[in-house]
Design a protein around this motif. Sequence first.
Motif, PDB file in Angstrom:
ATOM      1  N   PHE A 139     -44.074 -20.504   0.962  1.00 61.10           N
ATOM      2  CA  PHE A 139     -43.749 -19.493  -0.379  1.00 61.10           C
ATOM      3  C   PHE A 139     -45.112 -19.410  -0.765  1.00 61.10           C
ATOM      4  O   PHE A 139     -46.420 -19.805  -1.138  1.00 61.10           O
ATOM      5  CB  PHE A 139     -43.136 -20.366  -1.070  1.00 61.10           C
ATOM      6  CG  PHE A 139     -41.688 -20.127  -1.134  1.00 61.10           C
ATOM      7  CD1 PHE A 139     -40.805 -19.659  -0.592  1.00 61.10           C
ATOM      8  CD2 PHE A 139     -40.841 -21.231  -0.026  1.00 61.10           C
ATOM      9  CE1 PHE A 139     -39.238 -19.251  -0.072  1.00 61.10           C
ATOM     10  CE2 PHE A 139     -39.511 -21.159   0.655  1.00 61.10           C
ATOM     11  CZ  PHE A 139     -39.250 -20.432   0.468  1.00 61.10           C
ATOM     12  N   CYS A 140     -45.361 -17.803  -1.678  1.00 64.88           N
ATOM     13  CA  CYS A 140     -46.110 -17.676  -2.156  1.00 64.88           C
ATOM     14  C   CYS A 140     -46.680 -18.804  -4.212  1.00 64.88           C
ATOM     15  O   CYS A 140     -45.391 -18.841  -4.338  1.00 64.88           O
ATOM     16  CB  CYS A 140     -46.178 -16.464  -3.380  1.00 64.88           C
ATOM     17  SG  CYS A 140     -47.136 -16.031  -4.104  1.00 64.88           S
ATOM     18  N   PRO A 141     -47.078 -19.691  -4.033  1.00 68.04           N
ATOM     19  CA  PRO A 141     -48.247 -20.374  -4.703  1.00 68.04           C
ATOM     20  C   PRO A 141     -47.636 -20.128  -6.493  1.00 68.04           C
ATOM     21  O   PRO A 141     -47.450 -20.572  -7.351  1.00 68.04           O
ATOM     22  CB  PRO A 141     -48.984 -21.400  -4.807  1.00 68.04           C
ATOM     23  CG  PRO A 141     -49.799 -20.410  -4.015  1.00 68.04           C
ATOM     24  CD  PRO A 141     -48.450 -19.294  -3.175  1.00 68.04           C
ATOM     25  N   TRP A 142     -47.900 -18.491  -6.286  1.00 63.99           N
ATOM     26  CA  TRP A 142     -47.951 -18.249  -8.299  1.00 63.99           C
ATOM     27  C   TRP A 142     -46.306 -17.329  -8.303  1.00 63.99           C
ATOM     28  O   TRP A 142     -46.073 -17.598  -8.908  1.00 63.99           O
ATOM     29  CB  TRP A 142     -48.850 -16.449  -7.486  1.00 63.99           C
ATOM     30  CG  TRP A 142     -50.096 -17.171  -7.820  1.00 63.99           C
ATOM     31  CD1 TRP A 142     -50.925 -18.358  -7.838  1.00 63.99           C
ATOM     32  CD2 TRP A 142     -51.994 -15.892  -6.916  1.00 63.99           C
ATOM     33  NE1 TRP A 142     -52.519 -17.915  -7.875  1.00 63.99           N
ATOM     34  CE2 TRP A 142     -52.191 -16.922  -7.365  1.00 63.99           C
ATOM     35  CE3 TRP A 142     -51.593 -14.384  -6.996  1.00 63.99           C
ATOM     36  CZ2 TRP A 142     -53.660 -15.816  -7.272  1.00 63.99           C
ATOM     37  CZ3 TRP A 142     -52.932 -13.897  -6.945  1.00 63.99           C
ATOM     38  CH2 TRP A 142     -54.109 -14.954  -6.781  1.00 63.99           C
ATOM     39  N   CYS A 143     -45.689 -16.643  -6.949  1.00 64.90           N
ATOM     40  CA  CYS A 143     -44.416 -16.052  -7.827  1.00 64.90           C
ATOM     41  C   CYS A 143     -43.390 -16.960  -6.806  1.00 64.90           C
ATOM     42  O   CYS A 143     -42.338 -16.367  -7.428  1.00 64.90           O
ATOM     43  CB  CYS A 143     -44.506 -14.838  -8.084  1.00 64.90           C
ATOM     44  SG  CYS A 143     -44.274 -14.688  -6.419  1.00 64.90           S
ATOM     45  N   GLY A 144     -43.504 -17.646  -5.965  1.00 62.57           N
ATOM     46  CA  GLY A 144     -42.502 -18.719  -5.444  1.00 62.57           C
ATOM     47  C   GLY A 144     -41.754 -17.704  -4.089  1.00 62.57           C
ATOM     48  O   GLY A 144     -41.127 -18.404  -3.524  1.00 62.57           O
TER      49      GLY A 144
ATOM     50  N   THR B  66     -49.460 -12.652   3.451  1.00 58.33           N
ATOM     51  CA  THR B  66     -49.463 -12.027   2.388  1.00 58.33           C
ATOM     52  C   THR B  66     -47.982 -12.452   1.447  1.00 58.33           C
ATOM     53  O   THR B  66     -46.897 -12.637   1.538  1.00 58.33           O
ATOM     54  CB  THR B  66     -50.315 -11.221   1.859  1.00 58.33           C
ATOM     55  OG1 THR B  66     -51.085 -11.082   0.661  1.00 58.33           O
ATOM     56  CG2 THR B  66     -49.270  -9.815   2.297  1.00 58.33           C
ATOM     57  N   CYS B  67     -48.690 -12.270   0.381  1.00 52.99           N
ATOM     58  CA  CYS B  67     -47.242 -11.817  -0.647  1.00 52.99           C
ATOM     59  C   CYS B  67     -47.285 -11.052  -1.192  1.00 52.99           C
ATOM     60  O   CYS B  67     -48.192 -10.072  -1.744  1.00 52.99           O
ATOM     61  CB  CYS B  67     -47.797 -13.177  -1.977  1.00 52.99           C
ATOM     62  SG  CYS B  67     -46.195 -12.896  -3.142  1.00 52.99           S
ATOM     63  N   LEU B  68     -46.209 -10.145  -0.651  1.00 56.19           N
ATOM     64  CA  LEU B  68     -46.118  -8.580  -1.074  1.00 56.19           C
ATOM     65  C   LEU B  68     -46.523  -8.476  -2.538  1.00 56.19           C
ATOM     66  O   LEU B  68     -46.900  -7.470  -2.947  1.00 56.19           O
ATOM     67  CB  LEU B  68     -44.889  -8.085  -0.327  1.00 56.19           C
ATOM     68  CG  LEU B  68     -44.921  -7.755   1.359  1.00 56.19           C
ATOM     69  CD1 LEU B  68     -43.120  -7.556   0.835  1.00 56.19           C
ATOM     70  CD2 LEU B  68     -45.685  -7.223   1.160  1.00 56.19           C
ATOM     71  N   VAL B  69     -45.297  -9.259  -3.202  1.00 55.39           N
ATOM     72  CA  VAL B  69     -45.073  -8.737  -5.024  1.00 55.39           C
ATOM     73  C   VAL B  69     -46.192  -9.067  -5.292  1.00 55.39           C
ATOM     74  O   VAL B  69     -47.464  -8.443  -6.251  1.00 55.39           O
ATOM     75  CB  VAL B  69     -44.855 -10.566  -5.379  1.00 55.39           C
ATOM     76  CG1 VAL B  69     -44.411  -9.152  -7.353  1.00 55.39           C
ATOM     77  CG2 VAL B  69     -42.724  -9.997  -4.787  1.00 55.39           C
ATOM     78  N   CYS B  70     -47.814 -10.489  -5.027  1.00 54.04           N
ATOM     79  CA  CYS B  70     -48.654 -10.286  -5.616  1.00 54.04           C
ATOM     80  C   CYS B  70     -49.751  -9.564  -5.555  1.00 54.04           C
ATOM     81  O   CYS B  70     -51.060  -9.390  -5.900  1.00 54.04           O
ATOM     82  CB  CYS B  70     -48.754 -11.678  -5.446  1.00 54.04           C
ATOM     83  SG  CYS B  70     -47.859 -12.848  -6.500  1.00 54.04           S
ATOM     84  N   SER B  71     -49.860  -9.042  -3.518  1.00 51.63           N
ATOM     85  CA  SER B  71     -50.757  -8.533  -3.347  1.00 51.63           C
ATOM     86  C   SER B  71     -50.779  -7.117  -4.185  1.00 51.63           C
ATOM     87  O   SER B  71     -52.157  -6.544  -3.939  1.00 51.63           O
ATOM     88  CB  SER B  71     -50.838  -8.417  -1.702  1.00 51.63           C
ATOM     89  OG  SER B  71     -49.575  -8.113  -1.713  1.00 51.63           O
TER      90      SER B  71
END
Length: 462
Positions: free
Chosen positions: A268-273, A303-308
């Motif tokens: 999981f993305c550490p920024w947004c989960g 990658t994290c699609l949201v954060c990238s």
Amino acid sequence: MTERIPCVSEGCDNMILPATAAKTGGYCMPCKQEMEREAHQRYIEANRRDVDLYEGITDAVQILKIMHEPRTYNELIRYVPYKYSMEQVYLSLSGEQQHEMKLYAMDLIRSDDEDGGKDILLYLVCYHDLPLTAEIPELLERDIVYPAVLFKSASGETRNHLIQQVNNDEGNRNHLLMMLAYIGDETVVQQFWQWKQSAPDWASELYVAPECYTLQAGWELTEDGQRRELFITPSYSMYEVGGSDVAGSQSKNLDGVPISLLVPNSNFCPWCGSSLISLMNLHVKHPALQSVDWKFPQLDVQTCLVCSSYSVVYMEMDAEGNAIWSKHNVKPDGLGDIDVEEMSVDILGIGSSVLEVGSFAGAGERLAGIQQQVQHRLFHIATEPRQPFHGSEWDMEPSLSQVGGHPGWVQDADYPACPACSATMKAIGQLDGEMLQENGEGVYYMFACEPCQMTAVSYQQS
Ligand SMILES: [Zn+2]
Ligand SMILES: [Zn+2]
Ligand SMILES: [Zn+2]
């Protein structure tokens, strides 16, 4: 004062003047207009005919000429689209046919359709790397100075002329520098190096230093003034099998082999989960990666699609070659304030196969759902490479998803610097936002730093 009377339409509460009623047969104006609109619609439906401009025509050049012809809108005519896309027809051209199209484009430019002619030249240059060496002097004479990629095959003589012109032609300086960047031969490299060593007087009038223009054409100057390529070649198209998007419809004509794209995983993305997703996972022995120095058997771009889509997201490789969230990632200001759930819908769209990637709740369930959805999608990579600039002109709507090749920047070229060694990272591929969701926008760009074995993903929105 005249007494108003009700409109005779059932359910209409409008009151109208008797004079109006006499003219409209008792209807208020909105009701009258609605009835006329409906009648007009019925008339069009009853009388509209299909027109197939391609019927009986098999010559690709003729077909392209028809495709490029401006069409006047007529509501009683429905033009039947050709069975193949413009991109596919261009790709089918023989050398002789490309030549024929080039002559046609120049004729258009000499008559009154400069834009139409330029469009055709752009397709020929990007899809076939057709040299325009003989035509470039005439284009310049006619004050045609963009798109810059058209000028990449300029002769040495033209190039020298352009270098001179940069010094004197303030109005076109921006375009001239871009052209020189695309020409990019040894003389141009030396010239940019000189400008970097000792900035010319006019440099202060530009938004960026002269040598930054090279990035637009996919290269940069090294510390010792050499040309360093910023994208890998060869380039291979990637597309969804049976997809309805542009890239997918392309596939009907292409031989391809399966490739692993858009596979969510359990991290999981550490920024947004959100679940991290593997945008592209390709074996290093694939010919597309022949120039890439990768230590592990797979090049897995996660990658994290949201954060990238908000910030460059870097990934490192652990000892086994698994992609892990890089310690160099810096959370952008303001990302913490964004409602991730809302944002993910915004980015990924309703009905998307990766819709739920961004929401916090029910992670396990969500992941299972995504995996099930992704299992139904099949992606292929072409077996034959395409031209390095095929996907580079975003606004001519080529099939964008590719490994290798010049990026199709939606905005200005923007290669991230490797956070570990600060070298400019190389573009290794891109995915069309449409591939990620229905009516998806923008492009996700993938990069690598080979010495540091790091990847990066960024996004530009249309
Ligand atoms: Zn009414
Ligand atoms: Zn994230
Ligand atoms: Zn590095």
